[in-house]
Design a protein around this motif. Structure first.
Motif, mmCIF file in Angstrom:
data_model
loop_
_atom_site.group_PDB
_atom_site.id
_atom_site.type_symbol
_atom_site.label_atom_id
_atom_site.label_comp_id
_atom_site.label_asym_id
_atom_site.label_seq_id
_atom_site.Cartn_x
_atom_site.Cartn_y
_atom_site.Cartn_z
ATOM 1 N N ARG A 3 37.109 -50.383 21.881
ATOM 2 C CA ARG A 3 37.535 -50.704 20.519
ATOM 3 C C ARG A 3 37.757 -52.198 20.342
ATOM 4 O O ARG A 3 37.567 -52.728 19.264
ATOM 5 C CB ARG A 3 38.775 -49.900 20.143
ATOM 6 C CG ARG A 3 38.420 -48.439 19.909
ATOM 7 C CD ARG A 3 39.545 -47.680 19.271
ATOM 8 N NE ARG A 3 38.992 -46.449 18.711
ATOM 9 C CZ ARG A 3 39.590 -45.734 17.786
ATOM 10 N NH1 ARG A 3 40.766 -46.089 17.314
ATOM 11 N NH2 ARG A 3 39.028 -44.643 17.322
ATOM 12 N N ARG A 4 38.144 -52.877 21.409
ATOM 13 C CA ARG A 4 38.338 -54.329 21.311
ATOM 14 C C ARG A 4 37.019 -55.008 20.967
ATOM 15 O O ARG A 4 36.956 -55.853 20.079
ATOM 16 C CB ARG A 4 38.907 -54.878 22.618
ATOM 17 C CG ARG A 4 38.890 -56.371 22.731
ATOM 18 C CD ARG A 4 40.164 -57.170 22.633
ATOM 19 N NE ARG A 4 41.419 -56.558 22.576
ATOM 20 C CZ ARG A 4 42.381 -56.716 23.491
ATOM 21 N NH1 ARG A 4 42.160 -57.431 24.562
ATOM 22 N NH2 ARG A 4 43.553 -56.161 23.324
ATOM 23 N N LEU A 5 35.933 -54.650 21.672
ATOM 24 C CA LEU A 5 34.624 -55.228 21.367
ATOM 25 C C LEU A 5 34.175 -54.859 19.960
ATOM 26 O O LEU A 5 33.560 -55.668 19.263
ATOM 27 C CB LEU A 5 33.578 -54.767 22.386
ATOM 28 C CG LEU A 5 33.591 -55.464 23.742
ATOM 29 C CD1 LEU A 5 32.585 -54.804 24.676
ATOM 30 C CD2 LEU A 5 33.290 -56.946 23.595
ATOM 31 N N ALA A 6 34.486 -53.646 19.544
ATOM 32 C CA ALA A 6 34.136 -53.221 18.184
ATOM 33 C C ALA A 6 34.878 -54.074 17.153
ATOM 34 O O ALA A 6 34.295 -54.496 16.147
ATOM 35 C CB ALA A 6 34.458 -51.741 17.986
ATOM 36 N N ARG A 7 36.150 -54.349 17.414
ATOM 37 C CA ARG A 7 36.924 -55.189 16.488
ATOM 38 C C ARG A 7 36.391 -56.619 16.463
ATOM 39 O O ARG A 7 36.337 -57.258 15.412
ATOM 40 C CB ARG A 7 38.407 -55.173 16.873
ATOM 41 C CG ARG A 7 39.109 -53.879 16.514
ATOM 42 C CD ARG A 7 40.592 -53.931 16.882
ATOM 43 N NE ARG A 7 41.247 -52.702 16.488
ATOM 44 C CZ ARG A 7 41.456 -51.671 17.315
ATOM 45 N NH1 ARG A 7 41.055 -51.713 18.572
ATOM 46 N NH2 ARG A 7 42.068 -50.583 16.865
ATOM 47 N N GLU A 8 36.023 -57.143 17.626
ATOM 48 C CA GLU A 8 35.452 -58.488 17.668
ATOM 49 C C GLU A 8 34.162 -58.546 16.852
ATOM 50 O O GLU A 8 33.916 -59.501 16.116
ATOM 51 C CB GLU A 8 35.185 -58.910 19.110
ATOM 52 C CG GLU A 8 36.446 -59.183 19.894
ATOM 53 C CD GLU A 8 36.182 -59.537 21.350
ATOM 54 O OE1 GLU A 8 35.009 -59.659 21.764
ATOM 55 O OE2 GLU A 8 37.169 -59.707 22.082
ATOM 56 N N THR A 9 33.358 -57.510 16.980
ATOM 57 C CA THR A 9 32.112 -57.430 16.223
ATOM 58 C C THR A 9 32.401 -57.362 14.727
ATOM 59 O O THR A 9 31.802 -58.094 13.931
ATOM 60 C CB THR A 9 31.295 -56.199 16.670
ATOM 61 O OG1 THR A 9 31.034 -56.307 18.071
ATOM 62 C CG2 THR A 9 29.990 -56.075 15.913
ATOM 63 N N ALA A 10 33.329 -56.498 14.350
ATOM 64 C CA ALA A 10 33.698 -56.367 12.934
ATOM 65 C C ALA A 10 34.220 -57.693 12.388
ATOM 66 O O ALA A 10 33.872 -58.092 11.270
ATOM 67 C CB ALA A 10 34.736 -55.261 12.766
ATOM 68 N N LEU A 11 35.038 -58.373 13.171
ATOM 69 C CA LEU A 11 35.574 -59.663 12.732
ATOM 70 C C LEU A 11 34.452 -60.664 12.486
ATOM 71 O O LEU A 11 34.471 -61.396 11.487
ATOM 72 C CB LEU A 11 36.563 -60.213 13.765
ATOM 73 C CG LEU A 11 37.108 -61.609 13.458
ATOM 74 C CD1 LEU A 11 37.886 -61.624 12.141
ATOM 75 C CD2 LEU A 11 37.976 -62.086 14.616
ATOM 76 N N GLN A 12 33.470 -60.707 13.355
ATOM 77 C CA GLN A 12 32.355 -61.642 13.179
ATOM 78 C C GLN A 12 31.596 -61.365 11.879
ATOM 79 O O GLN A 12 31.242 -62.283 11.150
ATOM 80 C CB GLN A 12 31.389 -61.572 14.370
ATOM 81 C CG GLN A 12 31.987 -62.037 15.667
ATOM 82 C CD GLN A 12 32.410 -63.495 15.658
ATOM 83 O OE1 GLN A 12 31.870 -64.318 14.931
ATOM 84 N NE2 GLN A 12 33.395 -63.823 16.471
ATOM 85 N N VAL A 13 31.372 -60.091 11.605
ATOM 86 C CA VAL A 13 30.660 -59.728 10.370
ATOM 87 C C VAL A 13 31.487 -60.108 9.145
ATOM 88 O O VAL A 13 30.973 -60.700 8.186
ATOM 89 C CB VAL A 13 30.294 -58.225 10.358
ATOM 90 C CG1 VAL A 13 29.677 -57.816 9.025
ATOM 91 C CG2 VAL A 13 29.348 -57.888 11.511
ATOM 92 N N LEU A 14 32.775 -59.790 9.171
ATOM 93 C CA LEU A 14 33.651 -60.117 8.035
ATOM 94 C C LEU A 14 33.765 -61.628 7.847
ATOM 95 O O LEU A 14 33.745 -62.129 6.712
ATOM 96 C CB LEU A 14 35.031 -59.494 8.228
ATOM 97 C CG LEU A 14 35.077 -57.968 8.178
ATOM 98 C CD1 LEU A 14 36.441 -57.467 8.644
ATOM 99 C CD2 LEU A 14 34.741 -57.448 6.784
ATOM 100 N N PHE A 15 33.876 -62.361 8.946
ATOM 101 C CA PHE A 15 33.964 -63.817 8.879
ATOM 102 C C PHE A 15 32.686 -64.390 8.278
ATOM 103 O O PHE A 15 32.731 -65.257 7.396
ATOM 104 C CB PHE A 15 34.216 -64.398 10.275
ATOM 105 C CG PHE A 15 34.298 -65.895 10.290
ATOM 106 C CD1 PHE A 15 35.493 -66.534 9.987
ATOM 107 C CD2 PHE A 15 33.192 -66.666 10.593
ATOM 108 C CE1 PHE A 15 35.571 -67.925 9.988
ATOM 109 C CE2 PHE A 15 33.262 -68.052 10.596
ATOM 110 C CZ PHE A 15 34.454 -68.683 10.298
ATOM 111 N N GLN A 16 31.549 -63.904 8.749
ATOM 112 C CA GLN A 16 30.261 -64.387 8.233
ATOM 113 C C GLN A 16 30.153 -64.130 6.735
ATOM 114 O O GLN A 16 29.732 -64.989 5.971
ATOM 115 C CB GLN A 16 29.111 -63.707 8.972
ATOM 116 C CG GLN A 16 27.756 -64.130 8.450
ATOM 117 C CD GLN A 16 26.621 -63.372 9.100
ATOM 118 O OE1 GLN A 16 26.809 -62.636 10.053
ATOM 119 N NE2 GLN A 16 25.421 -63.528 8.565
ATOM 120 N N ARG A 17 30.549 -62.947 6.318
ATOM 121 C CA ARG A 17 30.497 -62.587 4.900
ATOM 122 C C ARG A 17 31.398 -63.503 4.073
ATOM 123 O O ARG A 17 31.024 -63.952 2.997
ATOM 124 C CB ARG A 17 30.920 -61.124 4.748
ATOM 125 C CG ARG A 17 30.916 -60.612 3.334
ATOM 126 C CD ARG A 17 31.281 -59.117 3.332
ATOM 127 N NE ARG A 17 31.339 -58.612 2.000
ATOM 128 C CZ ARG A 17 32.455 -58.545 1.274
ATOM 129 N NH1 ARG A 17 33.607 -58.939 1.770
ATOM 130 N NH2 ARG A 17 32.425 -58.069 0.048
#
Length: 143
Positions: A3-17
């Motif tokens: 879940r930590r890697l999933a959150r890091e991935t989600a954060l990158q997408v949200l940050f990019q957006r």
């Protein structure tokens, strides 16, 4: 599943957006960032759920964060901090399968890793109040 890697991935997408203000094809962006972070397949679905949920509820999430961020408008916050808190607030308010304290602790770790020197303290201060308020509302049966 990480879940930590999933959150890091989600954060990158949200940050990019947030950074580009461009509409994104979420599934493609999650895949791109998940490939970058070598996120296992089971975690990718969780990352996508987090991104979609955060975007779907962003207005309510931003209002919640703003109401607990004394003297800080959401637009003045650092983009990393803002998106870490959006992600965690989504989990706290809309994911009953994740304890609020877990979301808070994960957000602090994300802020330490991706944010500035004061990010973890700033994120903790706001999210701690959101978690406490949410727990009180749950006890009263308001949620």
């Amino acid at each position: 599943m990480s879940r930590r890697l999933a959150r890091e991935t989600a954060l990158q997408v949200l940050f990019q957006r947030d950074l580009t203000k461009e509409p994104l094809i979420i599934a493609e962006e999650v895949k791109r960032w998940a490939d970058e972070f070598v996120v296992p397949e089971p975690s990718r679905g969780f990352a996508q759920e987090l991104v979609e949920g955060t975007i779907d509820h962003q207005n309510e999430i931003d209002q919640t964060i703003s109401s607990y961020a004394q003297d800080w408008s959401i637009n003045r916050m650092a983009k990393v901090d803002r998106n870490v808190m959006r992600l965690a607030t989504y989990e706290i308010l809309f994911r009953s399968d994740i304890p609020g304290r877990v979301s808070l602790n994960e957000a602090i770790e994300l802020a330490k890793r991706f944010g500035g020197e004061e990010s973890a303290k700033f994120v903790n201060g706001i999210l701690d109040r959101i978690v406490d308020s949410n727990l009180k509302a749950e006890k009263k049966g308001e949620l």
